[in-house]
Design a protein around this motif. Structure first.
Motif, PDB file in Angstrom:
ATOM      1  N   SER A  94      45.462  27.125  48.549  1.00  0.00           N
ATOM      2  CA  SER A  94      45.392  26.802  49.942  1.00  0.00           C
ATOM      3  C   SER A  94      44.767  25.813  50.238  1.00  0.00           C
ATOM      4  O   SER A  94      43.235  25.889  49.577  1.00  0.00           O
ATOM      5  N   ILE A  95      44.570  25.082  51.833  1.00  0.00           N
ATOM      6  CA  ILE A  95      42.933  24.628  52.092  1.00  0.00           C
ATOM      7  C   ILE A  95      42.448  25.303  52.805  1.00  0.00           C
ATOM      8  O   ILE A  95      41.031  24.439  51.500  1.00  0.00           O
ATOM      9  N   GLY A  96      42.698  26.499  52.923  1.00  0.00           N
ATOM     10  CA  GLY A  96      41.118  27.459  53.666  1.00  0.00           C
ATOM     11  C   GLY A  96      40.203  28.273  52.291  1.00  0.00           C
ATOM     12  O   GLY A  96      39.374  27.822  52.293  1.00  0.00           O
ATOM     13  N   LEU A  97      40.907  27.606  51.123  1.00  0.00           N
ATOM     14  CA  LEU A  97      40.490  28.568  50.091  1.00  0.00           C
ATOM     15  C   LEU A  97      40.290  27.740  49.265  1.00  0.00           C
ATOM     16  O   LEU A  97      39.076  27.275  49.009  1.00  0.00           O
ATOM     17  N   SER A  98      40.416  26.085  49.334  1.00  0.00           N
ATOM     18  CA  SER A  98      39.810  24.726  49.312  1.00  0.00           C
ATOM     19  C   SER A  98      38.612  24.502  48.999  1.00  0.00           C
ATOM     20  O   SER A  98      37.487  24.505  48.844  1.00  0.00           O
ATOM     21  N   LEU A  99      38.918  24.623  50.835  1.00  0.00           N
ATOM     22  CA  LEU A  99      37.202  24.357  51.029  1.00  0.00           C
ATOM     23  C   LEU A  99      35.989  25.787  51.278  1.00  0.00           C
ATOM     24  O   LEU A  99      34.942  24.824  51.000  1.00  0.00           O
ATOM     25  N   ILE A 100      36.515  27.078  50.587  1.00  0.00           N
ATOM     26  CA  ILE A 100      35.175  27.368  50.569  1.00  0.00           C
ATOM     27  C   ILE A 100      34.920  27.348  49.030  1.00  0.00           C
ATOM     28  O   ILE A 100      33.365  27.154  49.261  1.00  0.00           O
ATOM     29  N   VAL A 101      36.011  26.485  48.551  1.00  0.00           N
ATOM     30  CA  VAL A 101      34.810  26.679  46.942  1.00  0.00           C
ATOM     31  C   VAL A 101      34.479  24.960  46.646  1.00  0.00           C
ATOM     32  O   VAL A 101      33.897  25.394  46.101  1.00  0.00           O
ATOM     33  N   TRP A 102      34.658  24.421  47.757  1.00  0.00           N
ATOM     34  CA  TRP A 102      34.011  23.376  47.511  1.00  0.00           C
ATOM     35  C   TRP A 102      32.582  23.369  48.573  1.00  0.00           C
ATOM     36  O   TRP A 102      31.510  22.550  47.759  1.00  0.00           O
ATOM     37  N   GLY A 105      41.739  34.919  37.934  1.00  0.00           N
ATOM     38  CA  GLY A 105      41.308  33.804  36.503  1.00  0.00           C
ATOM     39  C   GLY A 105      41.700  32.109  37.921  1.00  0.00           C
ATOM     40  O   GLY A 105      41.022  31.331  36.986  1.00  0.00           O
ATOM     41  N   LYS A 106      42.767  32.341  38.004  1.00  0.00           N
ATOM     42  CA  LYS A 106      43.226  30.957  39.128  1.00  0.00           C
ATOM     43  C   LYS A 106      42.095  30.961  40.026  1.00  0.00           C
ATOM     44  O   LYS A 106      41.806  29.566  40.013  1.00  0.00           O
ATOM     45  N   ILE A 107      41.605  31.648  41.270  1.00  0.00           N
ATOM     46  CA  ILE A 107      40.260  30.938  41.113  1.00  0.00           C
ATOM     47  C   ILE A 107      39.549  30.547  40.879  1.00  0.00           C
ATOM     48  O   ILE A 107      38.020  29.739  41.672  1.00  0.00           O
ATOM     49  N   ALA A 108      38.940  30.915  39.296  1.00  0.00           N
ATOM     50  CA  ALA A 108      38.216  31.166  38.735  1.00  0.00           C
ATOM     51  C   ALA A 108      37.916  28.922  38.098  1.00  0.00           C
ATOM     52  O   ALA A 108      37.140  28.131  38.007  1.00  0.00           O
ATOM     53  N   VAL A 164      24.885  35.046  37.027  1.00  0.00           N
ATOM     54  CA  VAL A 164      25.798  35.896  37.347  1.00  0.00           C
ATOM     55  C   VAL A 164      27.162  35.074  37.117  1.00  0.00           C
ATOM     56  O   VAL A 164      28.326  34.958  37.127  1.00  0.00           O
ATOM     57  N   VAL A 165      27.204  34.341  38.289  1.00  0.00           N
ATOM     58  CA  VAL A 165      27.844  33.388  38.749  1.00  0.00           C
ATOM     59  C   VAL A 165      28.419  32.217  37.791  1.00  0.00           C
ATOM     60  O   VAL A 165      29.631  32.400  37.286  1.00  0.00           O
ATOM     61  N   CYS A 166      27.553  32.232  36.861  1.00  0.00           N
ATOM     62  CA  CYS A 166      27.632  30.933  35.892  1.00  0.00           C
ATOM     63  C   CYS A 166      28.469  32.137  34.483  1.00  0.00           C
ATOM     64  O   CYS A 166      29.838  31.860  33.992  1.00  0.00           O
ATOM     65  N   LEU A 167      28.196  32.934  34.190  1.00  0.00           N
ATOM     66  CA  LEU A 167      29.654  34.274  33.702  1.00  0.00           C
ATOM     67  C   LEU A 167      30.259  34.954  33.448  1.00  0.00           C
ATOM     68  O   LEU A 167      31.754  34.415  33.337  1.00  0.00           O
ATOM     69  N   PHE A 168      30.950  34.626  35.024  1.00  0.00           N
ATOM     70  CA  PHE A 168      31.830  34.746  35.938  1.00  0.00           C
ATOM     71  C   PHE A 168      33.103  33.870  35.462  1.00  0.00           C
ATOM     72  O   PHE A 168      34.155  33.630  34.873  1.00  0.00           O
ATOM     73  N   LEU A 169      32.031  32.430  35.773  1.00  0.00           N
ATOM     74  CA  LEU A 169      32.912  31.208  35.535  1.00  0.00           C
ATOM     75  C   LEU A 169      33.606  30.914  34.031  1.00  0.00           C
ATOM     76  O   LEU A 169      34.213  29.924  33.508  1.00  0.00           O
ATOM     77  N   VAL A 170      32.744  31.773  32.927  1.00  0.00           N
ATOM     78  CA  VAL A 170      32.504  31.515  31.663  1.00  0.00           C
ATOM     79  C   VAL A 170      33.660  32.155  30.969  1.00  0.00           C
ATOM     80  O   VAL A 170      34.645  32.320  30.063  1.00  0.00           O
ATOM     81  N   LEU A 171      33.758  33.580  32.041  1.00  0.00           N
ATOM     82  CA  LEU A 171      34.383  34.687  31.195  1.00  0.00           C
ATOM     83  C   LEU A 171      35.834  34.135  32.134  1.00  0.00           C
ATOM     84  O   LEU A 171      36.909  34.980  31.297  1.00  0.00           O
ATOM     85  N   LEU A 172      36.092  34.494  32.986  1.00  0.00           N
ATOM     86  CA  LEU A 172      37.423  34.773  33.445  1.00  0.00           C
ATOM     87  C   LEU A 172      38.355  33.476  32.938  1.00  0.00           C
ATOM     88  O   LEU A 172      39.609  33.817  32.310  1.00  0.00           O
ATOM     89  N   PRO A 173      38.171  32.351  32.846  1.00  0.00           N
ATOM     90  CA  PRO A 173      39.012  31.390  32.584  1.00  0.00           C
ATOM     91  C   PRO A 173      39.944  31.720  31.241  1.00  0.00           C
ATOM     92  O   PRO A 173      40.113  29.893  30.309  1.00  0.00           O
ATOM     93  N   THR A 174      38.928  32.496  30.335  1.00  0.00           N
ATOM     94  CA  THR A 174      39.255  32.719  28.756  1.00  0.00           C
ATOM     95  C   THR A 174      41.447  33.293  29.173  1.00  0.00           C
ATOM     96  O   THR A 174      41.357  33.047  27.454  1.00  0.00           O
ATOM     97  N   TYR A 175      41.437  34.081  29.493  1.00  0.00           N
ATOM     98  CA  TYR A 175      42.663  33.920  29.358  1.00  0.00           C
ATOM     99  C   TYR A 175      43.604  33.354  30.744  1.00  0.00           C
ATOM    100  O   TYR A 175      45.261  33.776  30.407  1.00  0.00           O
ATOM    101  N   THR A 176      43.066  32.280  31.481  1.00  0.00           N
ATOM    102  CA  THR A 176      44.029  31.151  32.151  1.00  0.00           C
ATOM    103  C   THR A 176      44.587  30.543  31.785  1.00  0.00           C
ATOM    104  O   THR A 176      45.668  29.582  31.608  1.00  0.00           O
ATOM    105  N   LYS A 177      43.569  30.026  30.489  1.00  0.00           N
ATOM    106  CA  LYS A 177      43.547  28.941  29.860  1.00  0.00           C
ATOM    107  C   LYS A 177      42.764  28.765  28.994  1.00  0.00           C
ATOM    108  O   LYS A 177      42.138  28.628  27.875  1.00  0.00           O
ATOM    109  N   PRO A 178      43.823  29.914  28.139  1.00  0.00           N
ATOM    110  CA  PRO A 178      43.452  30.355  27.156  1.00  0.00           C
ATOM    111  C   PRO A 178      43.125  28.933  25.612  1.00  0.00           C
ATOM    112  O   PRO A 178      41.982  29.254  24.728  1.00  0.00           O
TER     113      PRO A 178
END
Length: 495
Positions: A70-78, A227-230, A427-441
């Protein structure tokens, strides 16, 4: 004969003039062969802004929206990515002033955890992070340059040819003259800001005139899968990539204790505001379906809003990505230079040209690796590879900051950030490393495998000291040949 030639090269050096050299240094008797402190505060800001505002903001809004939904979550991500990049850059300002060595993450990981983890960073930087990032910038430059000539996507071969030409030209500029490289960076940084200002003003005009229909359901289709959010953060953070590149050239920065944090504090808030406003403009003018259907969002934006001047958008974006590529080549070549200086790469990579005071061997080595990545033009796969590995070693670098706080409390720290920030960033970097391992294995698995392949390479080429004589003689012959061919010698430091 080779040894005599190299001695003669060193003797001739004293009498040769470098187009890069500072006459004041020569008058003061500084005839040492090495990298010179020629990067001032404005150059530093230009490097950071020029590298960050490269291909990403004109490429990854589609990737962020695709995963965020969504546009809303995209802006939050940026917004969050900008805050994270600022926190990370603040942490790196402590690392860069407490370990004031060129090489960035490599130097910090080596100082905290020793040679093997540092070598693994150098290994993946050599094979994934640096050449892939530079290839993405070159491919994006070629796509935008060719876009006005075709009604559909440009042919892959044409994209590769233009991208290769850009890589070769900028490698030459960086080899020939450091000042040329930094001036090129300053000029193209202005052009990319102009492109973004055009986008922002156009979006503001649409808002003022009441064209807000695209913003009525900004939370529709919001992703809930972690995983998609990450993955959306991967695309967003890729657009901010480069906030730590000034740390790669600390030894060439004038008054680094003062100018490094100042350059960071000027650059990151500026880029974050520009990015948020540019994305808001995209969403005001284009529907989510239009954004997801294009690989050149700025061209689509210009076609819809600029009328007779729609040609200006691909032109300015091409200039922007060209400047980003220049900054990437300039900064990342210094990483390999420093790694070779510490014996983690062949010694010829850490040599300086005797006429231009530039790390020619390192630049050419990086240029050749970057050209190999042009075998594919699928930039989103390259982004996944590069972002996963970069997040992994950024996590390790911030862990180095925390470890050095514990292990070396007496270490001089001209800048000392509040401990909460490196902990949050870790902590945030660790989250970004671990979560996508199952969405884009597949992508993350390949990247992890390439990283682990560096361990046997380290054991054989570095840890193993008693290598066969035939191996040593071969390496020595190759090194001498490259020294003579590229007129380069080992770096010297004046007393």
């Amino acid at each position: 004969m080779m040894m005599i030639t190299m001695v003669k090269m060193k003797e001739d050096y004293v009498n040769c003039e470098s187009p890069d050299s500072d006459p004041g240094q020569r008058l003061n008797g500084d005839t040492s062969i090495g990298l010179k402190k020629e990067i001032g505060l404005l150059n530093g800001v230009g490097i950071i802004v020029g590298i960050i505002v490269g291909s990403g903001i004109f490429l990854t809004p589609k990737g962020v929206l695709q995963d965020a939904g969504s546009i809303g979550l995209s802006l939050i991500v940026w917004i969050v990515c900008g805050i994270l990049a600022t926190i990370g850059a603040t942490c790196y300002s402590e690392l860069g002033t407490s370990v004031p060595k060129s090489g960035g993450d490599y130097a910090y990981i080596k100082e905290a955890f020793g040679p093997l983890p540092a070598f693994l960073f150098l290994w993946v930087a050599m094979f994934i992070i640096m050449p892939a990032g530079n290839a993405i910038a070159a491919i994006t430059f070629a796509n935008y340059l060719l876009q006005p000539l075709y009604n559909c996507s440009p042919p892959d071969d044409a994209v590769r040819l233009i991208a290769a030409a850009a890589i070769c030209f900028l490698t030459f500029v960086n080899c020939y003259n450091v000042k040329w490289a930094t001036r090129t960076q300053d000029i193209f940084t202005v052009s990319k800001i102009i492109a973004l200002i055009i986008i922002i003003i156009t979006g503001a005009v649409h808002l003022i005139t009441g064209k807000t229909q695209n913003l009525t359901n900004i939370w529709e289709n919001t992703a809930t899968d972690p995983g998609k959010i990450a993955a959306s953060f991967y695309s967003g953070l890729f657009s901010y990539a480069g906030w730590n590149y000034l740390n790669f050239v600390t030894e060439e920065l004038k008054d680094p204790f003062r100018n490094l944090p100042r350059a960071i504090n000027i650059s990151l808030p500026f880029v974050t505001i520009i990015y948020i406003l540019a994305n808001l403009a995209y969403f005001v003018v284009l529907t989510p379906d239009e954004i997801l259907a294009t690989d050149a969002i700025a061209v689509t934006f210009g076609d819809k809003t600029l009328g007779l001047f729609r040609w200006s958008m691909p032109f300015f974006v091409a200039l922007s990505t060209f400047g980003g590529l220049n900054g990437g080549i300039f900064a990342s070549s210094r990483l390999f230079f420093v790694g070779a200086r510490h014996g983690h790469m062949p010694s010829f990579v850490a040599m300086v040209n005797i006429r231009y005071y530039t790390p020619v061997n390192s630049l050419i080595f990086l240029g050749l690796l970057t050209l190999l990545y042009l075998t594919t033009t699928k930039v989103y796969s390259l982004i996944t590879y590069a972002s996963f590995i970069e997040s992994l070693f950024t996590t390790l670098s911030v862990a180095a900051l925390l470890w050095l706080r514990y292990k070396q409390p007496e270490l001089s720290r001209p800048i000392k950030v509040n401990l909460i920030w490196p902990i949050v960033f870790f902590v945030v970097c660790l989250f970004l490393v671990l979560l996508p391992t199952y969405t884009k294995p597949v992508e993350t698995g390949i990247a992890a495998l390439i990283t682990l392949m560096g361990i046997p390479v380290y054991m054989i080429t570095i840890y193993w000291q008693n290598k066969p004589t035939i191996y040593k003689n071969f390496i020595e012959s190759v090194t001498k040949f490259i020294q003579i061919f590229f007129l380069s010698v080992a770096e010297e430091k004046s007393e």
